[in-house]
Design an enzyme around this catalytic site. Structure first.
Site, mmCIF file in Angstrom:
data_model
loop_
_atom_site.group_PDB
_atom_site.id
_atom_site.type_symbol
_atom_site.label_atom_id
_atom_site.label_comp_id
_atom_site.label_asym_id
_atom_site.label_seq_id
_atom_site.Cartn_x
_atom_site.Cartn_y
_atom_site.Cartn_z
ATOM 1 N N VAL A 63 0.815 -1.213 0.000
ATOM 2 C CA VAL A 63 0.000 0.000 0.000
ATOM 3 C C VAL A 63 0.850 1.267 0.000
ATOM 4 C CG1 VAL A 63 -1.968 -1.126 1.099
ATOM 5 C CG2 VAL A 63 -0.256 0.057 2.516
ATOM 6 N N TYR A 154 3.539 7.103 14.688
ATOM 7 C CA TYR A 154 2.410 6.183 14.548
ATOM 8 C C TYR A 154 1.105 6.877 14.926
ATOM 9 C CZ TYR A 154 -0.571 2.101 15.461
ATOM 10 O OH TYR A 154 -1.599 1.190 15.466
#
Length: 259
Positions: A63, A154
């Site tokens: 991705v 993150y």
């Protein structure tokens, strides 16, 4: 009405949450394309699903690569006809203090977690809008709802996923399409295993001590299971979930609400 016969793409589908989502969707009669970087893992998942009588295909996809995403959905449409359901589960996590987080790692986290989700949604939303039906579920994290030490890259990328989810949901609200997210805490997956290993390496704790340190964040003192996350994802794909749009299901054993 049933979602049986619908076509779905599940990214990050080779193991953990993605594999559990693929399995539960096929149990509802959904035809599934399982996508991930590891050909061996997704082939194993698709083979197991087919052996149970379901329709499933494995398509390798990174991705982080826009061309790979384009190829994924070309192949998905060849297998499924229409992509009615998209589950964006592919993601990575790393840990570092803000002052030590390298730009390359920051960029990688955003490319996989946020940009990959965005590109997959762009590839599927036009067809869903045209047909007047679609379900997108983005697998985010409780890190999308609050910050924590050492996960700035993150957490920021997952916050971006939540903003994307809410904005896209507002755009498609009248088109018969819903866009929602699930935000699990620590799940019993290889990603959490890697987190435990990282704690062991950096602190000298035993694996059990490291796991206990993680579980302190959960009032239930346990890891969420992939099947529990998959159940919420599957529910959001069902006809009965039509009124739910732009929302977040938090699966953390009460961690956020207890603070």
């Amino acid at each position: 009405m049933s979602i049986s016969g619908r076509g779905a793409v599940v990214t990050g589908g080779g193991r953990g949450i993605g594999a559990a989502v693929a399995r539960q969707l096929t149990e509802c009669g959904v035809r599934v394309v399982v996508a991930a970087r590891s050909s061996a893992e997704i082939e194993a998942v698709a083979t197991a699903l087919r052996s149970g009588g379901s329709e499933a295909w494995a398509v390798r996809c990174d991705v982080a690569d826009p061309d790979s995403i384009t190829a994924l959905f070309e192949q998905a449409r060849a297998h499924l006809g229409d992509v009615d359901i998209l589950v964006n589960n592919a993601g990575i996590a790393t840990a570092a203090p803000v002052v030590k987080l390298e730009l390359a790692e920051w960029t990688r986290l955003w490319t996989v977690n946020a940009t990959g989700t965005f590109l997959a949604m762009q590839a599927t939303l036009p067809g869903m809008i045209e047909r007047g039906w679609g379900r997108i579920v983005n697998v985010a994290s409780i890190a999308a709802l609050r910050g924590a030490r050492y996960i700035s890259g993150y957490a920021a990328s997952k916050h971006a996923v939540m903003g994307l989810t809410r904005s896209a949901a507002a755009e498609v609200a009248s088109a018969g399409v819903t866009v929602n997210a699930v935000c699990p805490g620590y799940v019993d997956t290889p990603m959490t295993d890697a987190t435990v290993s990282n704690i062991v390496e950096r602190t000298g704790m035993t694996e059990q001590q490291a796991l206990d340190a993680i579980l302190v964040t959960s009032p239930q003192r346990r890891l969420i299971t992939p099947n529990e996350v998959a159940s919420s994802v599957t529910f959001l794909c069902e006809e009965a979930a039509r009124p739910i749009n732009g929302q977040t299901i938090v699966l953390d054993g009460g961690a956020i609400s207890s603070h």
